[in-house]
Design a protein around this motif. Structure first.
Motif, PDB file in Angstrom:
ATOM      1  N   GLU A   1      15.755  -2.345  -5.382  1.00  0.00           N
ATOM      2  CA  GLU A   1      14.714  -3.345  -5.192  1.00  0.00           C
ATOM      3  C   GLU A   1      13.550  -2.779  -4.376  1.00  0.00           C
ATOM      4  O   GLU A   1      12.379  -3.076  -4.643  1.00  0.00           O
ATOM      5  N   VAL A   2      13.881  -1.970  -3.387  1.00  0.00           N
ATOM      6  CA  VAL A   2      12.826  -1.418  -2.541  1.00  0.00           C
ATOM      7  C   VAL A   2      11.889  -0.517  -3.350  1.00  0.00           C
ATOM      8  O   VAL A   2      10.666  -0.523  -3.152  1.00  0.00           O
TER       9      VAL A   2
ATOM     10  N   GLN B   1      11.338  -0.860  -6.577  1.00  0.00           N
ATOM     11  CA  GLN B   1      10.592  -1.735  -7.482  1.00  0.00           C
ATOM     12  C   GLN B   1       9.357  -2.292  -6.792  1.00  0.00           C
ATOM     13  O   GLN B   1       8.281  -2.387  -7.387  1.00  0.00           O
ATOM     14  N   VAL B   2       9.513  -2.669  -5.523  1.00  0.00           N
ATOM     15  CA  VAL B   2       8.378  -3.191  -4.769  1.00  0.00           C
ATOM     16  C   VAL B   2       7.321  -2.110  -4.587  1.00  0.00           C
ATOM     17  O   VAL B   2       6.116  -2.337  -4.796  1.00  0.00           O
ATOM     18  N   ILE B   3       7.761  -0.909  -4.193  1.00  0.00           N
ATOM     19  CA  ILE B   3       6.828   0.193  -3.959  1.00  0.00           C
ATOM     20  C   ILE B   3       6.074   0.563  -5.240  1.00  0.00           C
ATOM     21  O   ILE B   3       4.885   0.911  -5.207  1.00  0.00           O
ATOM     22  N   SER B   4       6.769   0.468  -6.383  1.00  0.00           N
ATOM     23  CA  SER B   4       6.160   0.847  -7.663  1.00  0.00           C
ATOM     24  C   SER B   4       5.181  -0.199  -8.174  1.00  0.00           C
ATOM     25  O   SER B   4       4.221   0.143  -8.881  1.00  0.00           O
ATOM     26  N   ASN B   5       5.407  -1.458  -7.824  1.00  0.00           N
ATOM     27  CA  ASN B   5       4.628  -2.543  -8.418  1.00  0.00           C
ATOM     28  C   ASN B   5       3.585  -3.164  -7.493  1.00  0.00           C
ATOM     29  O   ASN B   5       2.820  -4.030  -7.928  1.00  0.00           O
ATOM     30  N   LYS B   6       3.569  -2.734  -6.228  1.00  0.00           N
ATOM     31  CA  LYS B   6       2.593  -3.284  -5.299  1.00  0.00           C
ATOM     32  C   LYS B   6       1.844  -2.168  -4.588  1.00  0.00           C
ATOM     33  O   LYS B   6       2.324  -1.033  -4.501  1.00  0.00           O
ATOM     34  N   VAL B   7       0.663  -2.499  -4.097  1.00  0.00           N
ATOM     35  CA  VAL B   7      -0.084  -1.549  -3.271  1.00  0.00           C
ATOM     36  C   VAL B   7       0.602  -1.466  -1.913  1.00  0.00           C
ATOM     37  O   VAL B   7       0.855  -2.493  -1.279  1.00  0.00           O
ATOM     38  N   VAL B   8       0.944  -0.269  -1.476  1.00  0.00           N
ATOM     39  CA  VAL B   8       1.629  -0.088  -0.200  1.00  0.00           C
ATOM     40  C   VAL B   8       0.935   1.011   0.599  1.00  0.00           C
ATOM     41  O   VAL B   8       0.195   1.827   0.049  1.00  0.00           O
ATOM     42  N   TYR B   9       1.201   1.005   1.889  1.00  0.00           N
ATOM     43  CA  TYR B   9       0.706   2.075   2.745  1.00  0.00           C
ATOM     44  C   TYR B   9       1.762   2.386   3.802  1.00  0.00           C
ATOM     45  O   TYR B   9       2.711   1.618   4.001  1.00  0.00           O
ATOM     46  N   ARG B  10       1.603   3.531   4.462  1.00  0.00           N
ATOM     47  CA  ARG B  10       2.482   3.910   5.556  1.00  0.00           C
ATOM     48  C   ARG B  10       1.623   4.349   6.738  1.00  0.00           C
ATOM     49  O   ARG B  10       0.512   4.843   6.548  1.00  0.00           O
ATOM     50  N   ASP B  11       2.141   4.172   7.927  1.00  0.00           N
ATOM     51  CA  ASP B  11       1.383   4.487   9.130  1.00  0.00           C
ATOM     52  C   ASP B  11       1.387   5.983   9.437  1.00  0.00           C
ATOM     53  O   ASP B  11       2.434   6.631   9.397  1.00  0.00           O
ATOM     54  N   LYS B  12       0.209   6.507   9.738  1.00  0.00           N
ATOM     55  CA  LYS B  12       0.029   7.876  10.253  1.00  0.00           C
ATOM     56  C   LYS B  12       0.642   8.947   9.351  1.00  0.00           C
ATOM     57  O   LYS B  12       1.228   9.924   9.837  1.00  0.00           O
ATOM     58  N   VAL B  13       0.491   8.788   8.054  1.00  0.00           N
ATOM     59  CA  VAL B  13       1.044   9.782   7.131  1.00  0.00           C
ATOM     60  C   VAL B  13       0.353  11.138   7.273  1.00  0.00           C
ATOM     61  O   VAL B  13       0.911  12.170   6.885  1.00  0.00           O
ATOM     62  N   HIS B  14      -0.861  11.139   7.825  1.00  0.00           N
ATOM     63  CA  HIS B  14      -1.587  12.395   7.989  1.00  0.00           C
ATOM     64  C   HIS B  14      -0.884  13.348   8.959  1.00  0.00           C
ATOM     65  O   HIS B  14      -1.184  14.547   8.988  1.00  0.00           O
ATOM     66  N   LEU B  15       0.075  12.825   9.734  1.00  0.00           N
ATOM     67  CA  LEU B  15       0.810  13.664  10.676  1.00  0.00           C
ATOM     68  C   LEU B  15       1.948  14.433  10.005  1.00  0.00           C
ATOM     69  O   LEU B  15       2.573  15.290  10.627  1.00  0.00           O
ATOM     70  N   GLY B  16       2.228  14.111   8.745  1.00  0.00           N
ATOM     71  CA  GLY B  16       3.284  14.815   8.022  1.00  0.00           C
ATOM     72  C   GLY B  16       4.690  14.356   8.354  1.00  0.00           C
ATOM     73  O   GLY B  16       5.660  15.056   8.043  1.00  0.00           O
ATOM     74  N   THR B  17       4.832  13.192   8.983  1.00  0.00           N
ATOM     75  CA  THR B  17       6.158  12.696   9.355  1.00  0.00           C
ATOM     76  C   THR B  17       6.924  12.121   8.171  1.00  0.00           C
ATOM     77  O   THR B  17       8.141  11.975   8.219  1.00  0.00           O
ATOM     78  N   LYS B  18       6.224  11.749   7.101  1.00  0.00           N
ATOM     79  CA  LYS B  18       6.839  11.144   5.910  1.00  0.00           C
ATOM     80  C   LYS B  18       7.686   9.923   6.275  1.00  0.00           C
ATOM     81  O   LYS B  18       8.899   9.894   6.051  1.00  0.00           O
ATOM     82  N   PRO B  19       7.056   8.888   6.821  1.00  0.00           N
ATOM     83  CA  PRO B  19       7.804   7.690   7.226  1.00  0.00           C
ATOM     84  C   PRO B  19       8.390   6.956   6.037  1.00  0.00           C
ATOM     85  O   PRO B  19       7.830   6.963   4.934  1.00  0.00           O
ATOM     86  N   LYS B  20       9.534   6.299   6.255  1.00  0.00           N
ATOM     87  CA  LYS B  20      10.197   5.546   5.194  1.00  0.00           C
ATOM     88  C   LYS B  20      10.069   4.030   5.398  1.00  0.00           C
ATOM     89  O   LYS B  20      10.816   3.273   4.813  1.00  0.00           O
ATOM     90  N   LEU B  21       9.114   3.635   6.228  1.00  0.00           N
ATOM     91  CA  LEU B  21       8.761   2.220   6.363  1.00  0.00           C
ATOM     92  C   LEU B  21       7.427   2.019   5.656  1.00  0.00           C
ATOM     93  O   LEU B  21       6.390   2.518   6.104  1.00  0.00           O
ATOM     94  N   TYR B  22       7.477   1.309   4.538  1.00  0.00           N
ATOM     95  CA  TYR B  22       6.290   1.028   3.744  1.00  0.00           C
ATOM     96  C   TYR B  22       5.797  -0.387   4.057  1.00  0.00           C
ATOM     97  O   TYR B  22       6.584  -1.262   4.435  1.00  0.00           O
ATOM     98  N   LYS B  23       4.498  -0.598   3.873  1.00  0.00           N
ATOM     99  CA  LYS B  23       3.920  -1.904   4.144  1.00  0.00           C
ATOM    100  C   LYS B  23       3.000  -2.336   2.991  1.00  0.00           C
ATOM    101  O   LYS B  23       2.225  -1.529   2.490  1.00  0.00           O
TER     102      LYS B  23
END
Length: 227
Positions: free
Chosen positions: A194-195, A197-219
């Protein structure tokens, strides 16, 4: 029909080779099934800011389920400044908690191995008995979501309810308690989850991705144009 010693040995070698190949194929097949059964997860979460109403049921459930003392928190919901003009005023609510980074700086700076990433689930967690309270992980976390537990004096943070709800086969407490279903949790390695499906079908972003941390909390952003 004659059978020379050379032809006999040649035939025997061919039989051994064929049997060996077949045996290897069976073993390889069994190993591949075992590897599939033990394939690691990458547990992640989506916070839908368009569905969040800022009720903080998630923070209360987290505190109760994980016995988080007053004065500290594993999860916070931040409310924005008023958007719009009265009477059409809206607020944006966003989640602040551990991002469970693929490249977690907190793990890299820990001198004792107390901070670690579980390779089976992708959850970033803490071995409390190894923590010496140096504070390196608190300083290294770019999301500022770690704190010292006032009772055991070890570094603490969200671990997706790994020791409580997940251990019982349940969803994290915040997910279960959300009245608007603003939180979705699951395996990012599973394309049918389900997670994903949401990421594929909605516009999402992640915090501070420019730091290269690759966070797994999407918004899911409250307003278009924020991404």
């Amino acid at each position: 029909m004659t059978c020379s010693r050379r032809s006999f040995l040649t035939g025997t070698s061919a039989l051994i080779f064929t049997t060996g190949v077949a045996g290897t194929a069976v073993i390889t097949s069994r190993n591949s099934f075992a590897e599939q059964a033990k394939s690691p997860q990458r547990l992640g979460m989506v916070h839908d800011e368009t569905a969040c109403i800022g009720c903080t049921a998630c923070t209360d459930a987290c505190r109760e389920t994980n016995k988080v003392p007053e004065g500290v928190s594993r999860l916070e919901i931040h409310r924005s400044e008023p958007q719009g003009e009265y009477p059409n005023v809206e607020y944006r609510f966003t989640r602040q908690s551990c991002q469970h980074c693929e490249n977690p700086p907190c793990v890299y700076v820990c001198p004792t191995g107390a901070a670690y990433k579980d390779e089976a689930t992708g959850i970033v967690d803490v071995h409390k008995e190894k923590c010496v309270g140096c504070g390196y992980c608190l300083a290294a976390c770019p999301y500022q979501v770690r704190f010292f537990h006032p009772e055991n004096h070890a570094a603490d943070k969200c671990n997706f309810c790994r020791d409580t709800n997940l251990a019982k086969g349940k969803q994290p407490a915040c997910v279960e308690s959300c009245p608007t279903k603003a939180l979705v949790f699951g395996d990012l390695n599973d394309p049918n989850s389900e997670v994903n499906q949401v990421i594929s079908n909605k516009v999402v972003y992640r915090d501070k991705v420019h730091l290269g941390t690759k966070p797994k909390l999407y918004k899911v952003p409250h307003q278009k144009g924020e991404v």
